[in-house]
Design a protein around this motif. Structure first.
Motif, PDB file in Angstrom:
ATOM      1  N   ALA A  64       0.486  -1.467   0.181  1.00 55.76           N
ATOM      2  CA  ALA A  64      -0.310  -0.270   0.126  1.00 55.76           C
ATOM      3  C   ALA A  64       0.748   1.194  -0.024  1.00 55.76           C
ATOM      4  N   THR A  78       1.682   9.756   9.740  1.00 53.64           N
ATOM      5  CA  THR A  78       1.089   8.358  10.141  1.00 53.64           C
ATOM      6  C   THR A  78       2.071   7.863  11.623  1.00 53.64           C
ATOM      7  N   ALA A 133       8.452   3.323  -3.143  1.00 51.57           N
ATOM      8  CA  ALA A 133       8.094   3.857  -4.035  1.00 51.57           C
ATOM      9  C   ALA A 133       8.873   4.867  -4.694  1.00 51.57           C
ATOM     10  N   ASP A 150       3.009   4.866  11.253  1.00 51.81           N
ATOM     11  CA  ASP A 150       3.986   3.608   9.945  1.00 51.81           C
ATOM     12  C   ASP A 150       3.824   2.533  10.222  1.00 51.81           C
ATOM     13  N   ILE A 151       2.700   1.992   9.634  1.00 49.01           N
ATOM     14  CA  ILE A 151       1.731   0.591   9.837  1.00 49.01           C
ATOM     15  C   ILE A 151       3.406  -0.583   9.538  1.00 49.01           C
ATOM     16  N   ALA A 195      -0.404   7.094   3.132  1.00 48.77           N
ATOM     17  CA  ALA A 195       0.189   8.137   3.591  1.00 48.77           C
ATOM     18  C   ALA A 195       0.988   8.551   4.549  1.00 48.77           C
TER      19      ALA A 195
HETATM   20  O1  PMT Z   1      -0.818   0.664  -6.275  1.00 51.90           O
HETATM   21  P1  PMT Z   1      -0.470   0.637  -8.399  1.00 51.90           P
HETATM   22  O2  PMT Z   1      -1.204   1.702  -8.287  1.00 51.90           O
HETATM   23  O3  PMT Z   1      -0.113  -0.198  -8.282  1.00 51.90           O
HETATM   24  O4  PMT Z   1       1.202   1.218  -7.490  1.00 51.90           O
HETATM   25  C1  PMT Z   1       1.813   0.210  -7.150  1.00 51.90           C
HETATM   26  C2  PMT Z   1       2.627   1.035  -5.849  1.00 51.90           C
HETATM   27  C3  PMT Z   1       3.399   1.763  -6.562  1.00 51.90           C
HETATM   28  C4  PMT Z   1       2.459   1.807  -5.322  1.00 51.90           C
HETATM   29  C5  PMT Z   1       3.604  -0.059  -4.807  1.00 51.90           C
HETATM   30  O5  PMT Z   1       4.405  -0.685  -5.857  1.00 51.90           O
HETATM   31  C6  PMT Z   1       4.176   0.681  -3.801  1.00 51.90           C
HETATM   32  O6  PMT Z   1       5.109   1.358  -4.632  1.00 51.90           O
HETATM   33  N1  PMT Z   1       3.909   0.618  -2.657  1.00 51.90           N
HETATM   34  C7  PMT Z   1       4.438   1.380  -1.816  1.00 51.90           C
HETATM   35  C8  PMT Z   1       4.619   2.741  -1.950  1.00 51.90           C
HETATM   36  C9  PMT Z   1       4.894   3.106  -0.880  1.00 51.90           C
HETATM   37  O7  PMT Z   1       4.538   4.045  -0.255  1.00 51.90           O
HETATM   38  O8  PMT Z   1       6.001   3.559  -0.849  1.00 51.90           O
HETATM   39  P2  PMT Z   1       7.245   4.286   0.714  1.00 51.90           P
HETATM   40  O9  PMT Z   1       8.848   4.680  -0.341  1.00 51.90           O
HETATM   41  O10 PMT Z   1       6.199   5.614   0.700  1.00 51.90           O
HETATM   42  O11 PMT Z   1       7.025   3.497   1.480  1.00 51.90           O
HETATM   43  C10 PMT Z   1       7.936   2.349   2.063  1.00 51.90           C
HETATM   44  C11 PMT Z   1       7.312   1.411   3.042  1.00 51.90           C
HETATM   45  O12 PMT Z   1       6.610   1.549   4.031  1.00 51.90           O
HETATM   46  C12 PMT Z   1       6.168   0.372   1.762  1.00 51.90           C
HETATM   47  O13 PMT Z   1       5.868  -0.695   1.976  1.00 51.90           O
HETATM   48  C13 PMT Z   1       4.412   1.659   2.390  1.00 51.90           C
HETATM   49  O14 PMT Z   1       3.341   0.300   2.436  1.00 51.90           O
HETATM   50  C14 PMT Z   1       4.971   1.514   4.037  1.00 51.90           C
HETATM   51  N2  PMT Z   1       4.315   2.414   5.042  1.00 51.90           N
HETATM   52  C15 PMT Z   1       4.526   3.817   4.019  1.00 51.90           C
HETATM   53  C16 PMT Z   1       4.142   4.865   5.580  1.00 51.90           C
HETATM   54  C17 PMT Z   1       3.457   4.385   6.209  1.00 51.90           C
HETATM   55  N3  PMT Z   1       2.693   5.129   7.053  1.00 51.90           N
HETATM   56  N4  PMT Z   1       3.221   2.891   6.464  1.00 51.90           N
HETATM   57  C18 PMT Z   1       3.590   1.710   5.707  1.00 51.90           C
HETATM   58  O15 PMT Z   1       3.488   1.362   5.867  1.00 51.90           O
END
Ligand code: PMT
Length: 412
Positions: free
Chosen positions: A285, A316, A339, A318-319, A288
């Motif tokens: 996911a 938020t 991402a 960080d799940i 946010a």
């Molecule tokens: O949904 P699609 O359109 O198919 O697109 C796919 C994607 C690009 C969304 C997917 O492949 C992807 O990269 N998802 C993670 C996107 C993201 O939030 O990346 P991040 O670098 O911001 O977060 C890193 C990790 O921490 C992620 O596993 C995220 O789920 C987790 N996270 C982030 C913030 C938060 N508050 N809690 C979390 O758990």
């Protein structure tokens, strides 16, 4: 022909099933090369294939009568179709059209070729060829995923100019390359008797979260949920019990998956916690990072002369990091996604360490045909002592590969 191909294929009995696409003419060359490598080749053709190439041409090159229909009493007397299915050491479908892939994926047996493929116990390889839009279509991607999940070897297609004047992935791999893949791979992997994640409990998060500002506005992001849903579907196909915690998306629930819909980061956190314990958590996911400090129960109004509006946001939870730290969650593998728009490898490895993950999958976002919203993606998975590239492909297929990697990392 390379000596290794000759050694690997010499004496093998190959049943070549030719589908109805313009690339059928290349299968003539395929027969020649397979025979050069020492294989014995018999050919079966669909009705469509016979519109492009005559059975006589294949007969001349294979030195064997060519089978074209289930209803040929003379041919059935010589070697019945079930006998032919048993005769083969391996079956190769080339070209495999979108229609033929769909019929094979769903176990149809409404003509000679599909009946042979269903009746044979020999390893099956398919070399797809079609228009690039048909190849990228989610229906084709799902059919290919079904076939690979059953151990079918998929060879190609190649990216490049197509017969109709367009360009993209969909070209039949060159005959020499197909022969090389057959020779190099030995027998394709047999379908797993049990799924790679049989009986495992897997929790996947997918999609965006929406952080409400007031009754009409929210902060969101471009995640469509496609990547996470594909991972959930692939894990379920490998026998896992999957809980999919989905942000606001417009996607069908994959078969065999239990889905929990949420909206905000806080709701996603609660739903993930409620789905634990589990063996594997995959955080796909796009949660946010910030949410409004306070929700305004009435619509936020434009103020008199003000040209700007400052929003007061707070971090938020960080799940993913929380899940990775929970000792009572029973998790054997925690997988994050990253991402990134630049420095992909560095940022991904930093997150791997900072969030105490076992595996992180980095994808580049902000480029067309990859990342958010697109049906395709390209990714690299990192773990403390290694990494693996997943070149551009439909998300459905990448998810299959990722689930295989997860199964491997569980064994490591
Ligand atoms: O949904 P699609 O359109 O198919 O697109 C796919 C994607 C690009 C969304 C997917 O492949 C992807 O990269 N998802 C993670 C996107 C993201 O939030 O990346 P991040 O670098 O911001 O977060 C890193 C990790 O921490 C992620 O596993 C995220 O789920 C987790 N996270 C982030 C913030 C938060 N508050 N809690 C979390 O758990």
């Amino acid at each position: 022909m390379s000596p290794s191909a000759t050694a690997a294929l010499a004496g093998q009995r190959i049943l070549l099933c030719v589908g109805g696409g313009i690339a059928a003419y290349k299968s003539l060359e395929l027969v020649r090369r397979l025979r050069e490598a020492g294989a014995e080749v018999q050919v079966a053709m669909t009705a469509g294939a016979q519109q492009f190439v005559t059975p006589l041409s294949f007969q001349a090159l294979s030195g064997q009568p060519v089978r074209t229909t289930l209803w040929d009493s003379a041919a059935e007397q010589a070697m019945g179709h079930l006998e032919l299915a048993r005769w083969a050491d391996r079956v190769l479908v080339a070209p495999a059209t979108a229609d033929l892939l769909a019929r094979l994926a769903h176990g149809l047996a409404d003509d000679l070729v599909t009946t042979l493929c269903l009746a044979t116990e020999a390893p099956l390889s398919v070399a797809p060829a079609m228009n690039h839009r048909m190849w990228r279509h989610p229906a084709t991607a799902a059919n290919v995923a079904l076939l690979t999940g059953r151990g079918v070897q998929v060879i190609g297609p190649d990216d490049g100019p197509l017969a109709e004047g367009e360009s993209g992935p969909g070209r039949l791999r060159e005959p020499e390359a197909i022969v090389a893949v057959l020779a190099a791979g030995g027998a394709p992997a047999a379908p797993p008797a049990e799924g790679l994640l049989q009986g495992m409990r897997v929790v996947v998060s997918a999609g965006p979260t929406y952080e409400d500002l007031d009754p009409v506005r929210y902060l969101g992001n471009r995640s469509s949920g496609k990547m996470g849903f594909a991972v959930a579907a692939a894990a379920a196909r490998q026998g896992a019990q999957v809980v999919l915690v989905a942000g606001p998306v417009h996607l069908e629930t994959p078969p065999g998956v239990r889905r929990v819909d949420v909206r905000s980061a806080e709701q996603m956190r609660e739903a993930v916690a409620a789905a634990l314990p589990a063996d594997v958590y995959v955080g796909a996911a796009a949660v946010a990072d910030y949410t409004p400090r306070a929700f305004s129960p009435s619509k936020i109004k434009k103020t008199g002369t003000g040209q700007t509006l400052a929003l007061d946001l707070v971090r938020t939870p960080d799940i993913l990091a929380e899940v990775a730290q929970r000792e009572d969650a029973g998790l054997k593998l925690v997988v994050g996604f990253a991402a990134e728009t630049d420095n992909v490898a560095d940022y991904a490895r930093q997150k791997l360490t900072a969030k105490h993950l076992d595996l992180i999958v980095a994808n580049r976002v902000g480029v067309p045909g990859s990342g958010f919203e697109s049906d395709d993606n390209a990714m690299t998975a990192y773990w403390p002592a290694g990494e693996r590239d997943f070149p551009p492909a439909p998300k459905v297929r990448l998810a299959e590969g990722l689930v295989e990697l997860i199964a491997q990392r569980l064994q490591a």
